[in-house]
Design a protein around this motif. Sequence first.
Motif, short mmCIF file in Angstrom:
data_model
loop_
_atom_site.label_atom_id
_atom_site.label_comp_id
_atom_site.label_asym_id
_atom_site.label_seq_id
_atom_site.Cartn_x
_atom_site.Cartn_y
_atom_site.Cartn_z
N PRO A 73 131.26 -14.54 3.73
CA PRO A 73 129.98 -13.95 4.14
C PRO A 73 129.28 -14.85 5.16
O PRO A 73 129.58 -16.04 5.27
N ASP A 74 128.36 -14.25 5.91
CA ASP A 74 127.56 -15.02 6.85
C ASP A 74 126.71 -16.02 6.07
O ASP A 74 126.13 -15.68 5.03
N THR A 75 126.64 -17.25 6.53
CA THR A 75 125.93 -18.29 5.79
C THR A 75 124.42 -18.08 5.79
O THR A 75 123.74 -18.45 4.83
N ASP A 76 123.89 -17.44 6.84
CA ASP A 76 122.44 -17.24 6.93
C ASP A 76 122.00 -15.89 6.38
O ASP A 76 120.93 -15.79 5.77
N GLU A 77 122.79 -14.87 6.60
CA GLU A 77 122.43 -13.52 6.19
C GLU A 77 123.56 -12.93 5.34
O GLU A 77 124.53 -12.38 5.85
N LYS A 78 123.45 -13.05 4.03
CA LYS A 78 124.53 -12.67 3.10
C LYS A 78 124.94 -11.20 3.20
O LYS A 78 126.07 -10.86 2.89
N THR A 79 124.05 -10.31 3.61
CA THR A 79 124.37 -8.88 3.68
C THR A 79 124.77 -8.43 5.09
O THR A 79 124.91 -7.23 5.32
N LYS A 80 124.95 -9.34 6.00
CA LYS A 80 125.29 -9.01 7.39
C LYS A 80 126.64 -8.30 7.46
O LYS A 80 127.61 -8.72 6.84
N ARG A 81 126.68 -7.23 8.27
CA ARG A 81 127.94 -6.51 8.50
C ARG A 81 128.82 -7.39 9.37
O ARG A 81 128.45 -7.79 10.47
N LEU A 82 130.04 -7.69 8.88
CA LEU A 82 130.93 -8.63 9.56
C LEU A 82 131.95 -7.94 10.46
O LEU A 82 132.50 -8.55 11.36
N PHE A 83 132.24 -6.66 10.17
CA PHE A 83 133.21 -5.88 10.94
C PHE A 83 132.97 -4.42 10.63
O PHE A 83 132.26 -4.08 9.68
N GLU A 84 133.56 -3.54 11.44
CA GLU A 84 133.46 -2.11 11.17
C GLU A 84 134.60 -1.65 10.25
O GLU A 84 134.42 -0.76 9.43
N PHE A 85 135.79 -2.27 10.42
CA PHE A 85 136.95 -1.87 9.63
C PHE A 85 137.75 -3.09 9.19
O PHE A 85 137.84 -4.07 9.93
#
Length: 142
Positions: free
Chosen positions: A67-79
Amino acid sequence: MARRGDAFSVGDIGEALAIAHFRSTPGLPTLQPSPIGTKNVDCLSRDGDRYSIKTLWKANKTGTVYPDTDEKTKRLFEFLLVVRLTDQLALHSIVRFSWNQFLAARKWDRRMSAWYLTCSNATFGQGEILFDLKAASAVIGD
């Protein structure tokens, strides 16, 4: 292997097979490798969609998605693509998960502090099967 330009890891092999499958299959977007070192993203489509690819070979779970270290709910990819290999390192199957399907199917690895998917029919049933060697063999008549 280095002199021949062959892939060094199972992950590299899975990525190459996924890219080749997408390029040769009508209706699927053309994928190109993302720049080396891009976090959680292995390929990009011409439409700008980000793809993470996890390769399974003799494993019960995928590699991790941090997960993103600053924003845990950040979308990391589309697929996310799960590429399964045969014992001979050939393409067995490709299952595509949208971001929301990944969120529903993911498991937490406390030791790694990251997400993963299990290698199970229940998990793969939540995604979209893009290629299955058994189905392809049945159509061909093997």
